[in-house]
Design a protein around this motif. Structure first.
Motif, PDB file in Angstrom:
ATOM      1  N   LYS A 234      13.473  11.946   4.430  1.00  0.00           N
ATOM      2  CA  LYS A 234      12.661  11.662   5.621  1.00  0.00           C
ATOM      3  C   LYS A 234      12.822  10.207   6.034  1.00  0.00           C
ATOM      4  O   LYS A 234      12.881   9.889   7.217  1.00  0.00           O
ATOM      5  N   ARG A 235      12.902   9.312   5.088  1.00  0.00           N
ATOM      6  CA  ARG A 235      13.034   7.885   5.395  1.00  0.00           C
ATOM      7  C   ARG A 235      14.334   7.600   6.132  1.00  0.00           C
ATOM      8  O   ARG A 235      14.400   6.762   7.014  1.00  0.00           O
ATOM      9  N   PHE A 236      15.401   8.329   5.760  1.00  0.00           N
ATOM     10  CA  PHE A 236      16.700   8.150   6.398  1.00  0.00           C
ATOM     11  C   PHE A 236      16.876   9.045   7.615  1.00  0.00           C
ATOM     12  O   PHE A 236      17.935   9.063   8.221  1.00  0.00           O
ATOM     13  N   SER A 237      15.867   9.857   7.940  1.00  0.00           N
ATOM     14  CA  SER A 237      15.963  10.832   9.037  1.00  0.00           C
ATOM     15  C   SER A 237      17.155  11.763   8.831  1.00  0.00           C
ATOM     16  O   SER A 237      17.866  12.106   9.768  1.00  0.00           O
ATOM     17  N   ILE A 238      17.370  12.182   7.580  1.00  0.00           N
ATOM     18  CA  ILE A 238      18.429  13.143   7.265  1.00  0.00           C
ATOM     19  C   ILE A 238      17.868  14.531   7.572  1.00  0.00           C
ATOM     20  O   ILE A 238      16.710  14.822   7.267  1.00  0.00           O
ATOM     21  N   GLU A 239      18.687  15.384   8.174  1.00  0.00           N
ATOM     22  CA  GLU A 239      18.249  16.734   8.510  1.00  0.00           C
ATOM     23  C   GLU A 239      17.679  17.416   7.274  1.00  0.00           C
ATOM     24  O   GLU A 239      18.267  17.378   6.204  1.00  0.00           O
TER      25      GLU A 239
END
Length: 154
Positions: free
Chosen positions: A65-70
């Motif tokens: 979530k922190r990296f906005s990874i799918e």
């Protein structure tokens, strides 16, 4: 980031989705299985909550979530781990899909970070490490954990 014996650095390699990332081992304290994460209201979306680690309350950050990874499959698996790291004199847990290994990297195997690597912008990276035919994205925990989330999103 350097050890005093030469031109090598040691990194803990962890998995987020299909990508491999690394954090300097000097920041990593221990690796534990996720357990009893208590939700804390009104925290950023990437903060899963807190855990009680031998009497110390430790916030836990979901690195995907922190990296906005799918988050196609963000369910916890048997390989999911929390790496406790010390950053700015704070103990923080980072939840990852798995911990793969600990590696030594020669300084000449480190490249400057490209503009985008694995969906993470350059200013949040230390660089890219080359291990034979693999690339390891080396993250800057200080910037990732202590800067505003909106700046990380693409």
């Amino acid at each position: 980031m350097h050890d005093n014996t030469g031109n090598k650095d040691q990194f803990v390699v962890f998995q987020l989705g299909s990508e491999e990332y690394g954090v300097n081992i000097s920041q990593a304290k221990e690796i534990i299985k996720p357990k009893n994460i208590t939700n804390v209201p009104n925290t950023p979306e990437h903060v899963l909550g807190v855990i009680n680690l031998r009497g110390q309350i430790v916030p836990v950050v979901d690195m995907k979530k922190r990296f906005s990874i799918e988050l196609e499959d963000n369910e916890e698996t048997d390989s999911s781990r929390i790496i406790t790291v010390e950053v700015n004199d704070a103990l923080i847990g980072i939840k990852v899909d798995g911990v793969n290994e600990v590696v030594w990297l020669d300084q000449d195997k480190l490249e400057p970070a490209p503009e985008v690597a694995g969906g993470v912008r350059q200013e949040y990276l230390i660089g890219i490490g080359k291990i034979e035919d693999r690339l390891l994205v080396l993250v800057d925990l200080n910037k990732i954990l202590f800067e505003d989330t909106d700046e990380i999103k693409n």
